[in-house]
Motif scaffolding. Structure first.
Motif, PDB file in Angstrom:
ATOM      1  N   ALA A  77       0.843  -1.178   0.000  1.00  0.00           N
ATOM      2  CA  ALA A  77       0.000   0.000   0.000  1.00  0.00           C
ATOM      3  C   ALA A  77       0.889   1.243   0.000  1.00  0.00           C
ATOM      4  O   ALA A  77       1.617   1.485   0.939  1.00  0.00           O
ATOM      5  CB  ALA A  77      -0.912   0.001   1.217  1.00  0.00           C
ATOM      6  N   LEU A  78       0.817   1.994  -1.071  1.00  0.00           N
ATOM      7  CA  LEU A  78       1.669   3.167  -1.199  1.00  0.00           C
ATOM      8  C   LEU A  78       0.827   4.415  -1.387  1.00  0.00           C
ATOM      9  O   LEU A  78      -0.190   4.392  -2.045  1.00  0.00           O
ATOM     10  CB  LEU A  78       2.594   3.020  -2.394  1.00  0.00           C
ATOM     11  CG  LEU A  78       3.884   2.245  -2.189  1.00  0.00           C
ATOM     12  CD1 LEU A  78       4.677   2.222  -3.474  1.00  0.00           C
ATOM     13  CD2 LEU A  78       4.702   2.856  -1.089  1.00  0.00           C
ATOM     14  N   VAL A  79       1.280   5.484  -0.816  1.00  0.00           N
ATOM     15  CA  VAL A  79       0.659   6.770  -1.058  1.00  0.00           C
ATOM     16  C   VAL A  79       1.721   7.627  -1.718  1.00  0.00           C
ATOM     17  O   VAL A  79       2.853   7.689  -1.241  1.00  0.00           O
ATOM     18  CB  VAL A  79       0.219   7.442   0.262  1.00  0.00           C
ATOM     19  CG1 VAL A  79      -0.584   8.687  -0.030  1.00  0.00           C
ATOM     20  CG2 VAL A  79      -0.577   6.460   1.100  1.00  0.00           C
ATOM     21  N   LYS A  80       1.382   8.249  -2.823  1.00  0.00           N
ATOM     22  CA  LYS A  80       2.371   9.106  -3.466  1.00  0.00           C
ATOM     23  C   LYS A  80       1.719  10.389  -3.959  1.00  0.00           C
ATOM     24  O   LYS A  80       0.791  10.356  -4.740  1.00  0.00           O
ATOM     25  CB  LYS A  80       3.038   8.385  -4.630  1.00  0.00           C
ATOM     26  CG  LYS A  80       4.126   9.228  -5.287  1.00  0.00           C
ATOM     27  CD  LYS A  80       4.986   8.400  -6.224  1.00  0.00           C
ATOM     28  CE  LYS A  80       6.116   9.248  -6.796  1.00  0.00           C
ATOM     29  NZ  LYS A  80       7.028   8.448  -7.631  1.00  0.00           N
ATOM     30  N   VAL A  81       2.206  11.493  -3.459  1.00  0.00           N
ATOM     31  CA  VAL A  81       1.724  12.806  -3.881  1.00  0.00           C
ATOM     32  C   VAL A  81       2.917  13.722  -4.063  1.00  0.00           C
ATOM     33  O   VAL A  81       3.778  13.798  -3.173  1.00  0.00           O
ATOM     34  CB  VAL A  81       0.774  13.422  -2.836  1.00  0.00           C
ATOM     35  CG1 VAL A  81       0.253  14.762  -3.321  1.00  0.00           C
ATOM     36  CG2 VAL A  81      -0.376  12.485  -2.528  1.00  0.00           C
ATOM     37  N   ASN A  82       2.959  14.379  -5.183  1.00  0.00           N
ATOM     38  CA  ASN A  82       3.974  15.408  -5.400  1.00  0.00           C
ATOM     39  C   ASN A  82       5.377  14.906  -5.038  1.00  0.00           C
ATOM     40  O   ASN A  82       6.095  15.546  -4.280  1.00  0.00           O
ATOM     41  CB  ASN A  82       3.608  16.658  -4.581  1.00  0.00           C
ATOM     42  CG  ASN A  82       4.404  17.872  -5.001  1.00  0.00           C
ATOM     43  OD1 ASN A  82       5.283  17.773  -5.862  1.00  0.00           O
ATOM     44  ND2 ASN A  82       4.117  18.992  -4.392  1.00  0.00           N
ATOM     45  N   GLU A  83       5.704  13.743  -5.563  1.00  0.00           N
ATOM     46  CA  GLU A  83       7.067  13.212  -5.388  1.00  0.00           C
ATOM     47  C   GLU A  83       7.407  12.795  -3.962  1.00  0.00           C
ATOM     48  O   GLU A  83       8.561  12.563  -3.639  1.00  0.00           O
ATOM     49  CB  GLU A  83       8.112  14.209  -5.891  1.00  0.00           C
ATOM     50  CG  GLU A  83       8.208  14.275  -7.423  1.00  0.00           C
ATOM     51  CD  GLU A  83       8.583  12.942  -8.031  1.00  0.00           C
ATOM     52  OE1 GLU A  83       9.463  12.277  -7.477  1.00  0.00           O
ATOM     53  OE2 GLU A  83       7.969  12.551  -9.042  1.00  0.00           O
ATOM     54  N   VAL A  84       6.402  12.778  -3.110  1.00  0.00           N
ATOM     55  CA  VAL A  84       6.649  12.264  -1.763  1.00  0.00           C
ATOM     56  C   VAL A  84       5.885  10.959  -1.621  1.00  0.00           C
ATOM     57  O   VAL A  84       4.699  10.889  -1.942  1.00  0.00           O
ATOM     58  CB  VAL A  84       6.204  13.260  -0.675  1.00  0.00           C
ATOM     59  CG1 VAL A  84       6.445  12.679   0.702  1.00  0.00           C
ATOM     60  CG2 VAL A  84       6.957  14.571  -0.838  1.00  0.00           C
ATOM     61  N   GLU A  85       6.563   9.951  -1.152  1.00  0.00           N
ATOM     62  CA  GLU A  85       5.982   8.615  -1.084  1.00  0.00           C
ATOM     63  C   GLU A  85       5.914   8.122   0.349  1.00  0.00           C
ATOM     64  O   GLU A  85       6.894   8.215   1.092  1.00  0.00           O
ATOM     65  CB  GLU A  85       6.883   7.653  -1.874  1.00  0.00           C
ATOM     66  CG  GLU A  85       6.214   7.020  -3.064  1.00  0.00           C
ATOM     67  CD  GLU A  85       7.205   6.136  -3.796  1.00  0.00           C
ATOM     68  OE1 GLU A  85       8.083   6.717  -4.472  1.00  0.00           O
ATOM     69  OE2 GLU A  85       7.116   4.904  -3.676  1.00  0.00           O
ATOM     70  N   LEU A  86       4.765   7.558   0.726  1.00  0.00           N
ATOM     71  CA  LEU A  86       4.631   6.969   2.053  1.00  0.00           C
ATOM     72  C   LEU A  86       4.461   5.469   1.911  1.00  0.00           C
ATOM     73  O   LEU A  86       3.678   5.008   1.090  1.00  0.00           O
ATOM     74  CB  LEU A  86       3.391   7.531   2.764  1.00  0.00           C
ATOM     75  CG  LEU A  86       3.330   9.036   2.977  1.00  0.00           C
ATOM     76  CD1 LEU A  86       2.040   9.388   3.706  1.00  0.00           C
ATOM     77  CD2 LEU A  86       4.533   9.511   3.753  1.00  0.00           C
ATOM     78  N   ASN A  87       5.194   4.730   2.702  1.00  0.00           N
ATOM     79  CA  ASN A  87       5.016   3.288   2.733  1.00  0.00           C
ATOM     80  C   ASN A  87       4.538   2.887   4.125  1.00  0.00           C
ATOM     81  O   ASN A  87       5.315   2.840   5.069  1.00  0.00           O
ATOM     82  CB  ASN A  87       6.338   2.600   2.407  1.00  0.00           C
ATOM     83  CG  ASN A  87       6.163   1.109   2.311  1.00  0.00           C
ATOM     84  OD1 ASN A  87       5.198   0.561   2.839  1.00  0.00           O
ATOM     85  ND2 ASN A  87       7.073   0.457   1.640  1.00  0.00           N
ATOM     86  N   HIS A  88       3.242   2.602   4.210  1.00  0.00           N
ATOM     87  CA  HIS A  88       2.659   2.330   5.521  1.00  0.00           C
ATOM     88  C   HIS A  88       3.183   1.048   6.144  1.00  0.00           C
ATOM     89  O   HIS A  88       3.157   0.899   7.345  1.00  0.00           O
ATOM     90  CB  HIS A  88       1.138   2.283   5.415  1.00  0.00           C
ATOM     91  CG  HIS A  88       0.535   3.634   5.275  1.00  0.00           C
ATOM     92  ND1 HIS A  88      -0.722   3.949   5.686  1.00  0.00           N
ATOM     93  CD2 HIS A  88       1.038   4.782   4.773  1.00  0.00           C
ATOM     94  CE1 HIS A  88      -0.976   5.218   5.448  1.00  0.00           C
ATOM     95  NE2 HIS A  88       0.073   5.735   4.879  1.00  0.00           N
ATOM     96  N   ALA A  89       3.613   0.132   5.312  1.00  0.00           N
ATOM     97  CA  ALA A  89       4.084  -1.143   5.857  1.00  0.00           C
ATOM     98  C   ALA A  89       5.372  -0.962   6.642  1.00  0.00           C
ATOM     99  O   ALA A  89       5.630  -1.689   7.591  1.00  0.00           O
ATOM    100  CB  ALA A  89       4.276  -2.150   4.733  1.00  0.00           C
ATOM    101  N   THR A  90       6.157  -0.007   6.252  1.00  0.00           N
ATOM    102  CA  THR A  90       7.448   0.176   6.910  1.00  0.00           C
ATOM    103  C   THR A  90       7.570   1.531   7.574  1.00  0.00           C
ATOM    104  O   THR A  90       8.574   1.819   8.208  1.00  0.00           O
ATOM    105  CB  THR A  90       8.590   0.044   5.887  1.00  0.00           C
ATOM    106  OG1 THR A  90       8.442   1.082   4.907  1.00  0.00           O
ATOM    107  CG2 THR A  90       8.543  -1.285   5.187  1.00  0.00           C
ATOM    108  N   ARG A  91       6.560   2.352   7.389  1.00  0.00           N
ATOM    109  CA  ARG A  91       6.569   3.719   7.916  1.00  0.00           C
ATOM    110  C   ARG A  91       7.742   4.507   7.346  1.00  0.00           C
ATOM    111  O   ARG A  91       8.287   5.367   7.993  1.00  0.00           O
ATOM    112  CB  ARG A  91       6.619   3.710   9.448  1.00  0.00           C
ATOM    113  CG  ARG A  91       5.813   4.846  10.059  1.00  0.00           C
ATOM    114  CD  ARG A  91       5.833   4.821  11.550  1.00  0.00           C
ATOM    115  NE  ARG A  91       7.101   5.180  12.131  1.00  0.00           N
ATOM    116  CZ  ARG A  91       7.322   5.273  13.439  1.00  0.00           C
ATOM    117  NH1 ARG A  91       6.364   4.991  14.283  1.00  0.00           N
ATOM    118  NH2 ARG A  91       8.490   5.623  13.923  1.00  0.00           N
ATOM    119  N   GLN A  92       8.110   4.147   6.135  1.00  0.00           N
ATOM    120  CA  GLN A  92       9.230   4.818   5.500  1.00  0.00           C
ATOM    121  C   GLN A  92       8.729   5.875   4.520  1.00  0.00           C
ATOM    122  O   GLN A  92       7.696   5.712   3.892  1.00  0.00           O
ATOM    123  CB  GLN A  92      10.080   3.794   4.751  1.00  0.00           C
ATOM    124  CG  GLN A  92      11.558   4.012   4.935  1.00  0.00           C
ATOM    125  CD  GLN A  92      12.341   2.914   4.273  1.00  0.00           C
ATOM    126  OE1 GLN A  92      11.890   2.308   3.306  1.00  0.00           O
ATOM    127  NE2 GLN A  92      13.525   2.663   4.790  1.00  0.00           N
TER     128      GLN A  92
END
Lengths: 234, 234
Positions: free
Chosen positions: B132-147
DNA sequence: CCGCCTTTTACATAACCTTTACACTGGCTT
DNA sequence: AAGCCAGTGTAAAGGTTATGTAAAAGGCGG
């Protein structure tokens, strides 16, 4: 070979022909019945791997077929229905259907569901052992012997440590919370001052580290632990 | 060890106890939170397989929890409500709930729906969806790793920073007030001289900036912050 | 009773959050 | 335009909490 055999019970001949062709092309043996009665008698055949059962049929409808089959029949059933009715869905599932798909459906979705059910059944059938050997990031688990190797070097873990490490490795690359570990491994809710999980993780680290280049278990403060997958690191 | 884990968020303790007992008897691991805030923080646990979320709660109601979780959270949500209101139902489903059940309900129906959702999720998981990835304006969130990755460059955020950034990104392009952030992330009302949110935002900016071309969080004096969507700007 | 394992206790430490302080900004008043 | 002031940015200090780990205590099967 071991092609799976499907039984379609549906009075809509056009649909069954379509499905026969499509699913046949996907490697299934497909057989059709066009009414509940004949379908029911074929359904007892142990050679059938999965039944696609239409709800709306003259004479004997899908629910009645399901009921007649009884709650603990061997063969999994996927219900098909024209209605998108929730009541139907619940009823079907309670009667022992394994899944439910509303018409009209996409071929690909039907296929996905069929495969999912068959996969699940396969797993249940030969649940002797899911995977005997797990290897992630140079750490190896051998479930048969319960032995652990780190960079080829064998080491001894206690039962609890082994279970925790297994869970972390099976979910490598994702955060595993202490709550999860406590409930699944220790079998109790995590209370506020329970440090057992911390201790076990600490012990696992101490045993892994001598044989390893770096700590393979990363702490995410306030969230849990991650077993590192081995590539990207921070 | 294969038991599914449910998180019940409902302030009705009598009901949660009943459900805990019943669903526990059906082979689920059940955990309860009795308010929206604590429920929200537990909801991020990847080990949770399904969330039962009550709509009517003091402080933070079910819809707000759902909203805060964001549109693409990975854990399925079954909404519970006292009203048999269709508006509620539509709203819940639009906010990303997977199903909806009006109180009072039969426990058998609840069970059937829980099983149906879990089965559906299993199918989806098996077929695709790596992370599950969130990506907006070149910023990416990875909820699985909180990275977090900014322009491909990984960086470390603290738990609170991560939550704030998540909320801002899930509401990118719209103003998010400090009051909202304080209540949802810090779990308390914003007092007049509380500068915590400012500090966290400042820290997030400091961490994002080195990897980025410009400040992605815009301050709206007297109103709050906006995470810029990336295209049109003011 | 012994040995192994788990859990609890205790303390040090590190990571984190909040508060404080001060500089700066932008808008408003005079 | 100058001055005021609430709102904001941020460095640094202070306080709090989560975690790491050693050591003691507790459990359990032999």
């Amino acid at each position: 070979m071991n092609n799976k055999r499907l039984l379609i019970i549906d009075d809509d001949r056009e649909l069954t022909e379509l499905l026969t062709e499509y699913l046949g092309g996907e490697g299934f043996e497909v057989e059709c019945c066009h009414d509940g009665i004949s379908g029911l008698s074929r359904a007892y055949d142990k050679g059938i791997d999965l039944i696609l059962l239409d709800v709306m049929m003259p004479e004997l409808n899908g629910f009645e077929v399901l009921k007649a089959l009884g709650g603990n029949h061997q063969t999994p059933v996927l219900m098909l229905t024209a209605k998108g009715d929730d009541t139907d869905r619940v009823l079907g599932l309670e009667l022992g259907a394994d899944d439910y798909l509303a018409k009209p459906f996409h071929h690909r979705e039907l296929l996905a569901r069929i495969k999912a059910i068959l996969r699940r059944i396969d797993i249940i059938r030969d649940n002797h052992e899911p995977v005997a050997l797990v290897k992630v990031n140079e750490v190896e688990l051998n479930h048969a012997t319960r032995q652990v190797c780190c960079h080829g070097q064998p080491l001894e873990l206690t039962g609890t440590e082994y279970q925790i490490l297994t869970y972390l490795m099976e979910h490598h690359g994702t955060i595993v919370s202490k709550e999860t570990l406590s409930e699944l491994v220790l079998g109790r809710k995590l209370s506020p001052f329970d440090r057992s999980i911390d201790m076990h993780v600490s012990n696992i680290r101490r045993k892994l580290l001598p044989a390893s280049d770096q700590d393979k278990i990363k702490t995410i403060r306030g969230a849990g632990y991650i077993f590192l997958s081995g590539e990207s690191l921070t």
